[in-house]
Design an enzyme around this catalytic site. Structure first.
Site, PDB file in Angstrom:
ATOM      1  N   ARG A 171     -18.852   0.742  23.931  1.00 38.12           N
ATOM      2  CA  ARG A 171     -17.362   0.032  23.932  1.00 38.12           C
ATOM      3  C   ARG A 171     -16.819   0.159  25.306  1.00 38.12           C
ATOM      4  O   ARG A 171     -16.141  -1.049  25.718  1.00 38.12           O
ATOM      5  CB  ARG A 171     -16.663   1.164  23.073  1.00 38.12           C
ATOM      6  CG  ARG A 171     -15.003   1.204  23.289  1.00 38.12           C
ATOM      7  CD  ARG A 171     -14.692  -0.050  22.497  1.00 38.12           C
ATOM      8  NE  ARG A 171     -13.299  -0.347  22.264  1.00 38.12           N
ATOM      9  CZ  ARG A 171     -12.915  -1.226  21.828  1.00 38.12           C
ATOM     10  NH1 ARG A 171     -13.335  -2.427  21.514  1.00 38.12           N
ATOM     11  NH2 ARG A 171     -11.476  -1.372  21.732  1.00 38.12           N
ATOM     12  N   SER A 178     -11.420 -14.739  19.050  1.00 33.00           N
ATOM     13  CA  SER A 178     -12.593 -14.098  19.281  1.00 33.00           C
ATOM     14  C   SER A 178     -13.622 -14.025  18.308  1.00 33.00           C
ATOM     15  O   SER A 178     -13.807 -15.284  17.670  1.00 33.00           O
ATOM     16  CB  SER A 178     -12.602 -12.384  19.829  1.00 33.00           C
ATOM     17  OG  SER A 178     -13.751 -12.067  20.631  1.00 33.00           O
ATOM     18  N   ASP A 231      -9.642 -15.499  30.748  1.00 34.93           N
ATOM     19  CA  ASP A 231     -10.908 -15.007  29.801  1.00 34.93           C
ATOM     20  C   ASP A 231     -12.115 -15.644  30.507  1.00 34.93           C
ATOM     21  O   ASP A 231     -12.430 -16.973  30.372  1.00 34.93           O
ATOM     22  CB  ASP A 231     -10.544 -15.621  28.521  1.00 34.93           C
ATOM     23  CG  ASP A 231     -11.287 -15.129  27.329  1.00 34.93           C
ATOM     24  OD1 ASP A 231     -12.293 -14.548  27.695  1.00 34.93           O
ATOM     25  OD2 ASP A 231     -10.959 -15.210  26.359  1.00 34.93           O
ATOM     26  N   HIS A 244      -9.753 -11.585  28.340  1.00 33.67           N
ATOM     27  CA  HIS A 244      -9.895 -12.011  26.854  1.00 33.67           C
ATOM     28  C   HIS A 244      -8.981 -11.380  25.932  1.00 33.67           C
ATOM     29  O   HIS A 244      -8.511 -11.892  24.970  1.00 33.67           O
ATOM     30  CB  HIS A 244     -11.438 -11.660  26.520  1.00 33.67           C
ATOM     31  CG  HIS A 244     -11.727 -11.919  25.098  1.00 33.67           C
ATOM     32  ND1 HIS A 244     -11.790 -13.371  24.494  1.00 33.67           N
ATOM     33  CD2 HIS A 244     -12.295 -11.118  24.161  1.00 33.67           C
ATOM     34  CE1 HIS A 244     -12.167 -13.081  23.201  1.00 33.67           C
ATOM     35  NE2 HIS A 244     -12.458 -11.980  23.265  1.00 33.67           N
ATOM     36  N   ASP A 245      -8.534 -10.136  26.186  1.00 33.05           N
ATOM     37  CA  ASP A 245      -7.635  -9.275  25.437  1.00 33.05           C
ATOM     38  C   ASP A 245      -6.371 -10.138  25.140  1.00 33.05           C
ATOM     39  O   ASP A 245      -5.464  -9.536  24.110  1.00 33.05           O
ATOM     40  CB  ASP A 245      -7.371  -8.136  26.207  1.00 33.05           C
ATOM     41  CG  ASP A 245      -8.130  -6.629  25.308  1.00 33.05           C
ATOM     42  OD1 ASP A 245      -8.732  -7.128  24.258  1.00 33.05           O
ATOM     43  OD2 ASP A 245      -7.889  -5.533  25.721  1.00 33.05           O
TER      44      ASP A 245
END
Lengths: 384, 223
Positions: A229, A159, A324, A357-358
């Site tokens: 967040r 990232s 992602d 993405h994680d």
């Protein structure tokens, strides 16, 4: 989440201070420059086994150990450690808190200084100058020089960490034997910027924001930062992952009552938001999201991404994750094509996963095998 | 206790297909090589270790590409039909395409790209002119299925089969010099047909060509 959130616990982060400071892309100079960092494993006699890990937006230098603020395990313990793909029994691993961060490196939460480096008795806050990914990398370079490492065996990160990896390879090619940009892109897309702007707007809209001088009131803009967040967290997951983890399940009820129903996914996001504000500074969040938005490596090199890597001898490992959508495979493929155009040595895989993405932080055996193999291959080449 | 294998066995690339060994023999030490459709990277690994080559690969199958990368090889997941265009002219000394030409979308364009980005191209393909193929079509009246052509027509990845003579014709058409060529049996053993294209086209199961771009004024075709 109405309560005032207690300020961070005071933690003594390991750090090095450079009295001469750092000149930034925006023209300002921060002086002195503090870089907080952690290391794992041992530097060999030839100083040839150092691996620099670059952390993502809300990560920090506590890669592979219990976090002193949150008490939680390191954010990449499944990748960095003894016998892990980045094997700390073989490699000397370094990770620095980014410039602009809030875990001990120079940033908005640290004491503001004047041009002579004298402390002004208040945090930088919104007066902290704009930083870029390249500024972050320059600060890391100072640390790496300080540690006596002329060439890093590998620079690795996912990232925003991957953006730093690319900047390292472009800015200091001779100091980077191998580079592993993961789940990243050579620029931040309009969609990426848009999501960041929602987060920033939420912080600005918080009644406790106080123009960014929230330390004066003793209340932090926790609601705004928490919403930022929550939005960001959605972008880190895939639709399939959310469905698999939560579906439409309700908390404490089996059917809708139309009273105070809470979907599990809501309560999960709220939890993510409320724990985040206990470890992260709102002004840091603004500074770092801006740095990501500014990032455009091709623009830094005359509009052609291949120019950033022309003549490079660095070996690259590019990895993306199929689900992602924040840093989609197409971005990684564009990067690979630019590297090919520069005749660079590059490996590239797209890992099949539904974790979004994680995934780069999670248990992905194919990814770990590929990264570990790449690193072993690089180590073999330099005789580590 | 079993006897330890002689030390040279490791290299003879026990697991390397014989046709890959024939290809490896054509590549000099230290060459820059791109292997298109490199599978799990067997040839790349061999060239890197035994010949000090700077060998890289492209593989369309993600599982194979991941395996190659995990072995520390410079392999990218990609597609010969679309990804060659991004390499600069003359980036490699040798560009290899083994047993893949018949499976790409645009074989002519892939060849053109190979000879743009590489000084030499090494191409192997199964020969559709083999007598068994001809015989089965002639006698059975059905699409031939042999050891080499082992998938039914509706699911074969081999969408552009050609014969050895067809390939010579394409080289003439596009101005490529055939520096070397040979026909081989299914296991990749050299077959003695090279003196006659006609015989090779009838009895060779696999064909292997080493090509380069014709120089200005030079006649293409067999060099």
């Amino acid at each position: 989440m109405d309560q005032a959130v207690a300020p961070f616990p005071v933690v003594d982060h390991q750090r090095v201070v450079f009295a001469d400071g750092l000149a930034l892309d925006c023209g300002a100079v921060v002086k002195p420059l503090a870089v907080a960092y952690r290391t794992y494993g041992r530097l060999n006699a030839a100083r040839s086994n150092a691996v620099l890990v670059c952390h993502a937006l809300t990560g920090d230098q506590y890669v592979a150990e219990r976090h002193p603020v949150t008490g939680r395990p390191g954010w990449w313990e499944n990748v960095v450690g003894p016998g892990r793909p980045i094997d700390t029994e073989r490699f000397f691993v370094v990770c620095a808190n980014v410039l602009g961060g809030c875990m001990g490196s120079t940033g908005p939460r640290e004491e503001m200084t004047d041009s002579e480096g004298r402390g002004l008795g208040r945090p930088w806050g919104t007066d902290f100058p704009s930083v870029t990914i390249r500024d972050m990398v320059r600060a890391q370079k100072r640390l790496v020089d300080h540690l006596g490492i002329a060439r890093l065996l590998c620079v690795v990160g996912g990232s925003m960490g991957g953006m730093q990896v690319l900047e390292w390879a472009a800015e200091y090619p001779e100091a980077v034997f191998a580079a592993a940009p993961i789940a990243t892109a050579a620029h931040h897309s309009a969609q990426n910027i848009a999501f960041h702007e929602v987060g920033r707007a939420a912080i600005h809209a918080d009644p406790d924001w106080n123009g960014g001088r929230y330390w004066e009131t003793g209340r932090v803009p926790a609601r705004g930062l928490s919403v930022a967040r929550m939005v960001a967290h959605i972008t880190y997951l895939s639709e399939q992952a959310l469905t698999r983890k939560f579906g439409r399940r309700l908390r404490g009820a089996s059917a809708l009552t139309f009273l105070e129903d809470v979907f599990e996914v809501e309560s999960y996001l709220r939890h993510q938001g409320s724990t985040f504000v206990r470890r992260f500074d709102a002004n840091s969040y603004l500074t770092i999201t801006r740095a990501m938005d500014y990032f455009d490596l091709a623009a830094e090199h005359g509009g052609d991404l291949a120019n950033a890597f022309r003549g490079t001898r660095t070996r690259f490992f590019v990895a993306s994750f199929s689900s992602d959508w924040l840093f989609p495979t197409s971005e990684s493929r564009a990067l690979v094509r630019a590297l090919n155009a520069a005749a660079a040595n590059v490996s590239f895989v797209e890992i099949q996963t539904d974790k979004g993405h994680d995934a780069f932080l999670l248990d992905e055996p194919d990814f770990h095998r590929a990264l570990g193999g790449f690193l072993r291959g690089a180590a073999e080449r330099v005789g580590v | 206790m079993p006897e330890a294998p002689p030390p040279d066995i490791r290299y003879v690339a026990k697991n390397m297909r014989l046709d890959l060994r024939l290809i490896a023999e054509m590549i000099p030490a230290g060459a820059r090589v791109l292997d298109i459709g490199c599978g799990d990277g067997t040839l790349i690994e061999h060239l890197t270790r035994e010949k000090g080559a700077d060998a890289r690969g492209i593989e369309i199958d993600m599982a194979l590409a991941t395996r190659a990368v995990a072995a520390g090889l410079a392999v990218i997941h990609g597609d010969a039909d679309t990804d060659l265009a991004f390499y600069p002219d003359g980036a490699f000394d040798y560009v290899v395409l083994s047993r893949t030409l018949q499976a790409v979308e645009r074989p002519r364009e892939v060849l053109r790209q190979m000879l743009r980005i590489g000084r030499h191209a090494i191409v192997s393909f199964p020969n559709f002119g083999h007598w068994q193929v001809r015989w089965r079509l002639l006698v059975g009246g059905r699409m031939p299925e042999t050891e080499t052509w082992d998938r039914p027509w509706y699911e074969t990845p081999n969408i552009h089969p050609c014969t050895i003579r067809d390939f010579f014709a394409l080289c003439r058409l596009d101005g490529y010099v055939v520096e070397r060529w040979l026909a081989a049996d299914e296991r990749g053993l050299k077959a003695p047909w090279t003196r006659s294209v006609w015989l090779a086209n009838l009895f060779g199961e696999q064909a292997l060509f080493l090509l380069r771009q014709a120089r200005p004024g030079e006649a293409p075709g067999p060099g």
